[in-house]
Structure formats: C-alpha cells, structure tokens
Design a protein around this motif. Structure first.
Motif, PDB file in Angstrom:
ATOM      1  N   THR A 199      35.430  41.054  42.593  1.00 54.04           N
ATOM      2  CA  THR A 199      35.458  40.111  43.720  1.00 54.04           C
ATOM      3  C   THR A 199      35.576  40.801  45.067  1.00 54.04           C
ATOM      4  O   THR A 199      35.380  40.170  46.099  1.00 54.04           O
ATOM      5  CB  THR A 199      36.616  39.110  43.547  1.00 54.04           C
ATOM      6  OG1 THR A 199      37.820  39.820  43.211  1.00 54.04           O
ATOM      7  CG2 THR A 199      36.301  38.134  42.430  1.00 54.04           C
ATOM      8  N   LYS A 200      35.887  42.115  45.064  1.00 55.31           N
ATOM      9  CA  LYS A 200      35.900  42.878  46.315  1.00 55.31           C
ATOM     10  C   LYS A 200      35.569  44.324  45.996  1.00 55.31           C
ATOM     11  O   LYS A 200      36.237  44.959  45.178  1.00 55.31           O
ATOM     12  CB  LYS A 200      37.257  42.788  47.017  1.00 55.31           C
ATOM     13  CG  LYS A 200      37.288  43.482  48.380  1.00 55.31           C
ATOM     14  CD  LYS A 200      38.644  43.336  49.060  1.00 55.31           C
ATOM     15  CE  LYS A 200      38.667  44.044  50.416  1.00 55.31           C
ATOM     16  NZ  LYS A 200      39.995  43.945  51.076  1.00 55.31           N
ATOM     17  N   THR A 201      34.513  44.843  46.632  1.00 57.03           N
ATOM     18  CA  THR A 201      34.103  46.230  46.421  1.00 57.03           C
ATOM     19  C   THR A 201      33.832  46.887  47.769  1.00 57.03           C
ATOM     20  O   THR A 201      33.602  46.209  48.779  1.00 57.03           O
ATOM     21  CB  THR A 201      32.832  46.319  45.568  1.00 57.03           C
ATOM     22  OG1 THR A 201      31.733  45.742  46.294  1.00 57.03           O
ATOM     23  CG2 THR A 201      32.994  45.580  44.254  1.00 57.03           C
TER      24      THR A 201
ATOM     25  N   GLY B 201      31.034  51.301  46.167  1.00 58.09           N
ATOM     26  CA  GLY B 201      31.175  51.625  44.760  1.00 58.09           C
ATOM     27  C   GLY B 201      32.595  51.539  44.230  1.00 58.09           C
ATOM     28  O   GLY B 201      32.808  51.567  43.024  1.00 58.09           O
ATOM     29  N   ARG B 202      33.581  51.445  45.113  1.00 61.73           N
ATOM     30  CA  ARG B 202      34.982  51.349  44.676  1.00 61.73           C
ATOM     31  C   ARG B 202      35.326  49.889  44.409  1.00 61.73           C
ATOM     32  O   ARG B 202      35.069  49.016  45.233  1.00 61.73           O
ATOM     33  CB  ARG B 202      35.914  51.934  45.730  1.00 61.73           C
ATOM     34  CG  ARG B 202      37.400  51.883  45.336  1.00 61.73           C
ATOM     35  CD  ARG B 202      38.250  52.762  46.218  1.00 61.73           C
ATOM     36  NE  ARG B 202      37.999  54.180  45.926  1.00 61.73           N
ATOM     37  CZ  ARG B 202      38.561  54.823  44.922  1.00 61.73           C
ATOM     38  NH1 ARG B 202      39.402  54.219  44.102  1.00 61.73           N
ATOM     39  NH2 ARG B 202      38.294  56.103  44.726  1.00 61.73           N
ATOM     40  N   ILE B 203      35.909  49.637  43.236  1.00 63.78           N
ATOM     41  CA  ILE B 203      36.319  48.283  42.866  1.00 63.78           C
ATOM     42  C   ILE B 203      37.739  48.069  43.369  1.00 63.78           C
ATOM     43  O   ILE B 203      38.685  48.705  42.903  1.00 63.78           O
ATOM     44  CB  ILE B 203      36.264  48.083  41.332  1.00 63.78           C
ATOM     45  CG1 ILE B 203      34.942  48.594  40.767  1.00 63.78           C
ATOM     46  CG2 ILE B 203      36.474  46.623  40.992  1.00 63.78           C
ATOM     47  CD1 ILE B 203      33.719  47.911  41.300  1.00 63.78           C
ATOM     48  N   GLU B 204      37.892  47.176  44.343  1.00 60.47           N
ATOM     49  CA  GLU B 204      39.207  46.914  44.928  1.00 60.47           C
ATOM     50  C   GLU B 204      39.874  45.695  44.312  1.00 60.47           C
ATOM     51  O   GLU B 204      41.102  45.664  44.196  1.00 60.47           O
ATOM     52  CB  GLU B 204      39.060  46.749  46.440  1.00 60.47           C
ATOM     53  CG  GLU B 204      38.537  48.017  47.127  1.00 60.47           C
ATOM     54  CD  GLU B 204      38.417  47.860  48.626  1.00 60.47           C
ATOM     55  OE1 GLU B 204      38.602  46.725  49.133  1.00 60.47           O
ATOM     56  OE2 GLU B 204      38.132  48.870  49.311  1.00 60.47           O
ATOM     57  N   GLU B 205      39.074  44.696  43.914  1.00 56.77           N
ATOM     58  CA  GLU B 205      39.641  43.493  43.298  1.00 56.77           C
ATOM     59  C   GLU B 205      38.791  43.058  42.116  1.00 56.77           C
ATOM     60  O   GLU B 205      37.563  43.133  42.153  1.00 56.77           O
ATOM     61  CB  GLU B 205      39.718  42.337  44.304  1.00 56.77           C
ATOM     62  CG  GLU B 205      40.754  42.531  45.396  1.00 56.77           C
ATOM     63  CD  GLU B 205      40.876  41.297  46.306  1.00 56.77           C
ATOM     64  OE1 GLU B 205      40.161  40.311  46.043  1.00 56.77           O
ATOM     65  OE2 GLU B 205      41.682  41.349  47.241  1.00 56.77           O
ATOM     66  N   LEU B 206      39.477  42.616  41.066  1.00 54.23           N
ATOM     67  CA  LEU B 206      38.856  41.959  39.926  1.00 54.23           C
ATOM     68  C   LEU B 206      39.476  40.583  39.779  1.00 54.23           C
ATOM     69  O   LEU B 206      40.712  40.447  39.796  1.00 54.23           O
ATOM     70  CB  LEU B 206      39.075  42.757  38.635  1.00 54.23           C
ATOM     71  CG  LEU B 206      38.336  44.087  38.487  1.00 54.23           C
ATOM     72  CD1 LEU B 206      38.820  44.834  37.243  1.00 54.23           C
ATOM     73  CD2 LEU B 206      36.825  43.869  38.404  1.00 54.23           C
ATOM     74  N   ASN B 207      38.646  39.569  39.667  1.00 56.57           N
ATOM     75  CA  ASN B 207      39.131  38.196  39.520  1.00 56.57           C
ATOM     76  C   ASN B 207      40.120  37.814  40.620  1.00 56.57           C
ATOM     77  O   ASN B 207      41.084  37.069  40.401  1.00 56.57           O
ATOM     78  CB  ASN B 207      39.782  37.987  38.148  1.00 56.57           C
ATOM     79  CG  ASN B 207      38.789  38.191  37.012  1.00 56.57           C
ATOM     80  OD1 ASN B 207      37.584  38.297  37.230  1.00 56.57           O
ATOM     81  ND2 ASN B 207      39.292  38.252  35.785  1.00 56.57           N
ATOM     82  N   GLY B 208      39.911  38.378  41.821  1.00 52.70           N
ATOM     83  CA  GLY B 208      40.725  38.015  42.972  1.00 52.70           C
ATOM     84  C   GLY B 208      42.052  38.746  43.077  1.00 52.70           C
ATOM     85  O   GLY B 208      42.854  38.432  43.952  1.00 52.70           O
ATOM     86  N   HIS B 209      42.290  39.724  42.204  1.00 49.94           N
ATOM     87  CA  HIS B 209      43.550  40.474  42.227  1.00 49.94           C
ATOM     88  C   HIS B 209      43.242  41.975  42.246  1.00 49.94           C
ATOM     89  O   HIS B 209      42.110  42.391  42.007  1.00 49.94           O
ATOM     90  CB  HIS B 209      44.406  40.130  41.006  1.00 49.94           C
ATOM     91  CG  HIS B 209      44.738  38.663  40.905  1.00 49.94           C
ATOM     92  ND1 HIS B 209      45.730  38.071  41.638  1.00 49.94           N
ATOM     93  CD2 HIS B 209      44.157  37.679  40.146  1.00 49.94           C
ATOM     94  CE1 HIS B 209      45.791  36.782  41.338  1.00 49.94           C
ATOM     95  NE2 HIS B 209      44.846  36.513  40.435  1.00 49.94           N
ATOM     96  N   ARG B 210      44.290  42.781  42.526  1.00 52.21           N
ATOM     97  CA  ARG B 210      44.083  44.227  42.536  1.00 52.21           C
ATOM     98  C   ARG B 210      43.418  44.664  41.246  1.00 52.21           C
ATOM     99  O   ARG B 210      43.826  44.276  40.156  1.00 52.21           O
ATOM    100  CB  ARG B 210      45.404  44.959  42.729  1.00 52.21           C
ATOM    101  CG  ARG B 210      45.923  44.932  44.171  1.00 52.21           C
ATOM    102  CD  ARG B 210      46.930  46.039  44.408  1.00 52.21           C
ATOM    103  NE  ARG B 210      47.972  46.058  43.379  1.00 52.21           N
ATOM    104  CZ  ARG B 210      48.656  47.128  43.030  1.00 52.21           C
ATOM    105  NH1 ARG B 210      48.403  48.285  43.605  1.00 52.21           N
ATOM    106  NH2 ARG B 210      49.597  47.063  42.119  1.00 52.21           N
TER     107      ARG B 210
ATOM    108  N   THR C 210      29.637  41.172  40.582  1.00 54.16           N
ATOM    109  CA  THR C 210      29.197  41.764  39.320  1.00 54.16           C
ATOM    110  C   THR C 210      30.221  41.506  38.225  1.00 54.16           C
ATOM    111  O   THR C 210      31.427  41.643  38.438  1.00 54.16           O
ATOM    112  CB  THR C 210      29.007  43.286  39.488  1.00 54.16           C
ATOM    113  OG1 THR C 210      28.024  43.530  40.499  1.00 54.16           O
ATOM    114  CG2 THR C 210      28.557  43.921  38.186  1.00 54.16           C
ATOM    115  N   PHE C 211      29.726  41.130  37.051  1.00 53.91           N
ATOM    116  CA  PHE C 211      30.605  40.923  35.905  1.00 53.91           C
ATOM    117  C   PHE C 211      30.768  42.226  35.133  1.00 53.91           C
ATOM    118  O   PHE C 211      29.824  43.003  34.965  1.00 53.91           O
ATOM    119  CB  PHE C 211      30.049  39.839  34.977  1.00 53.91           C
ATOM    120  CG  PHE C 211      30.180  38.453  35.537  1.00 53.91           C
ATOM    121  CD1 PHE C 211      31.401  37.793  35.509  1.00 53.91           C
ATOM    122  CD2 PHE C 211      29.088  37.816  36.111  1.00 53.91           C
ATOM    123  CE1 PHE C 211      31.535  36.521  36.032  1.00 53.91           C
ATOM    124  CE2 PHE C 211      29.208  36.537  36.634  1.00 53.91           C
ATOM    125  CZ  PHE C 211      30.434  35.885  36.602  1.00 53.91           C
TER     126      PHE C 211
END
Length: 378
Positions: free
Chosen positions: A201-203, A206-215, A279-280
């Motif tokens: 939910t936030k990148t 290339g760095r993934i900062e959030e998944l499903n709205g959380h860290r 992206t899933f």
C-alpha cells in the motif's frame, strides 16, 4: 551444431586441443567469478584463439559445468553453428527500457528462434525485459540472467577482453534448422495457510514501506509466523523465504522476489525490480526436495521435446543455491542425469533470471531456467 564446454583456470594460457574457429558461426560464452581480471592469461588465450568471434560472458555466484559448481576459474562454452546463424547486440543505455528496446529491435526478424539475454548493473531488470518484450512482441523464448557478485568484488559483463559494470547484451539465434526451447523449475509454493494476499500500500523506489496499510516488515513476519524472530533469526530463515508478485495465474509460474535490504528499525524491506503500490504479494516456501524435483521436471520437459543431444544452458538462481546449501550440487546432478546422451550443460548462478512464459518474458528470482539449443533434423 557443436558445443564444447570446459573449465579453464584463470592463469591457464593453453586451451584444449582441436578447438576451431569458424567465422560467423562461432560464439564463445564465458562464465566466471566476480574477481576476474582482464589481465588473466585465460582471456588472452581465448581472444588469440578466436580473433573473429564474439566472446561474451558474465560473472556469477558460481559457474556450472555439468553436475559441478565452480567458484574459481572460467566455464567456457564454444558454440559452433552449422546451418544456422546468430547476431549479437549490445546496449549500454542508462535507461533499462531503452536498452531492452534497442536489443529487441536489432535482433528481431522472422527467422529468430530465441534470445539469450545477459545484463549487469541494472536496478530495474523487469523494465529491461519489458522493453525487449515489446520489441519482439513475445514471439520467441527469452532466457538469461543478471550478473552475480561477491562481498569483495562487483559484477561484470564481458565483451572480448573488456569488463563492463553496466551493460546488457542479447544474442539472437536464427534459422529453420535451429531449435531453441526453454523451461523453468520453481519448486516454491504459495503459503496460504496463514494469511491471504498481502498488498503493497506504500512503496518508494522498490522499497516496501507498508503492507495492508501497516508497516511492511511486521505484517510480513506475521504472515510467515515469524513475529517473535530476532533480526538474526530472520536472516537465518531468509534463504528459504520468497514473495510471489501478483495474483496467481493458472498455468503460469509465479514471479518470485526475495526481500532485500531489510530494515528492522523502520520496518521496511526492498524487492529487486519495480514494485508499485497496489501490487499483491504472497509468502512462498520451498524445501530442497521441492526445488530439485522442479528442476528435474524442467529438464525432462526439454528432453521429451527432442531425445537427441543438444546444448543445455543452466541459468540458476543464487538464492536457490543459498537456500539449498550443500544440497545445491544435488540439483545439478538431478539435471545432468536427465540430459539426453551426448548433451552438454553449462551456465551460472544469477542474481535473477529472465524466462519466457505465456505472456512473454519476465524477470524472475529463485528460479532455475534451462534453455536448450540444437540443430535439426527435428
């Protein structure tokens, strides 16, 4: 077609006997360690023996010759075509999409059967292969890989006696008498037992900062049952963890990514390639036995297509080698045992593989790509 594969110490100045250069029909492939120097006697011997032929290569996290892994020296493959032809195209454009398009447009013609793609120094290999896909419209197989490095030495691609820190090269193979097939071995399975798809939910670059709205990192750790892991424990498990990118597609192998540059303090990690918000991602797991079985199946598929001898190119993931440890040689032995009589196999361990699927080529991770070349009759 004839293929001669052999190992050569970097300090060796004498090549095996009976190697003959046929102008416009000979290609020399070189796979070697990141520590290679252009001053080594082996390269001088090759350029002297093959003054008119392309000498192309790349560094790897180990080179492959038959069922053996070589961490030092060079694995040389000399391809001599008889009824077919080839073309080499280099692209050193700083924009990966432009480099892919340059290679594809130069190599495409109706008799093209397949492309071997080697690249180095790119942070967006998916963009590189996408540009190549657009140029050839997914009409032929594309296989290859990214150069491998070590802790002490950077990656390289080789053009005769020049080492480049950034570059991409495509070799196109042509002719009605030539067959170029490819198959992929995965062995990874989506771990759906704990959690459904994760969504980036936030990148940022290339760095993934959030998944499903959380860290991102805590969510990922929960998904794989590692909430209580320390950073040291996580790193110990990492070689056998990966993420499948996108929703599953029936009949198509997963595009896998390994978490890199994990930051426990910020709770983020990076994936190689261009991962966009939305992206899933799905956690995947593998065992040495599942990896070996998948690679054996890939070789068997190619062997069934044509039972006669051929050249097999193994573009295997350094992540697979790390995850298997001492059993990595078992995977190569399984591959070699399935080769048709009289076949040869060479390749290298890559930082990421290029491989074709139903929708064209993709940039993969943790995958064993196998390509096979031979000339008719079919």
């Amino acid at each position: 077609m004839q293929a001669h594969c052999f190992h050569l110490a970097t300090q060796a100045s004498v090549l095996p006997k009976d190697l003959v250069e046929v102008p416009n029909k000979t290609i020399v492939l070189v796979f070697g360690p990141p520590s290679l120097s252009v001053e080594c006697p082996a390269l001088s011997a090759l350029t002297k023996a093959f003054p008119r032929s392309p000498i192309i290569g790349t560094s790897g996290c180990g080179s492959i010759l038959g069922s053996r892994i070589h961490n030092e020296g060079l694995v040389i493959t000399i391809i001599q075509l008889e009824q077919s032809s080839f073309k080499v195209m280099w692209a050193n454009d700083s924009k990966e999409s432009a480099a892919g398009a340059i290679i594809g447009k130069s190599l495409w013609r109706s008799t093209l059967k397949g492309i071997l793609l080697l690249a180095n120094g790119t942070t967006h290999p998916d963009v590189l292969v996408h540009g190549l896909n657009l140029a050839i419209r997914g009409r032929v197989p594309i296989v290859g890989g990214l150069s491998g490095a070590s802790a002490q030495h950077p990656t390289w691609v080789l053009r005769r006696k020049e080492l480049f820190s950034w570059g991409a090269v495509g070799i196109g193979f042509y002719g009605e008498h030539l067959q170029f097939d490819a198959a992929a071995g995965s062995g990874w399975s989506r771990d759906g037992s704990r959690i459904d798809l994760l969504q980036a939910t936030k990148t940022s670059e290339g760095r993934i900062e959030e998944l499903n709205g959380h860290r991102a990192l805590p969510v990922f750790l929960k998904a794989i049952g590692g909430e209580a892991w320390s950073e040291t424990e996580f790193k110990a498990h990492l070689p056998r963890l990966s993420l499948a990118v996108g929703a599953p597609v029936k009949g198509q192998a997963d595009v896998l990514r390994m978490p890199l540059e994990v930051d426990f303090r910020k709770g983020t990690f990076r994936l190689l390639g261009d991962t966009q918000a939305g992206t899933f991602l799905t956690p995947c797991r593998a065992t040495p036995s599942s990896l070996i079985a998948s690679t054996r199946s890939a070789v068997s598929t190619l062997a069934r297509n044509h039972p006669g001898p051929g050249l097999f190119l193994a573009l295997n993931s350094c992540g697979r080698r790390n995850s298997m440890g001492a059993q990595a040689s078992d995977e190569l032995e399984a591959m070699a045992s399935g080769l048709p009589k009289g076949s040869t196999m060479a390749g290298f361990y890559t930082y990421g593989e290029f491989g074709s699927g139903p929708n064209g080529a993709s940039f993969l991770n943790y995958t064993s790509m196998v390509a096979r070349l031979w000339e008719g009759p079919f």
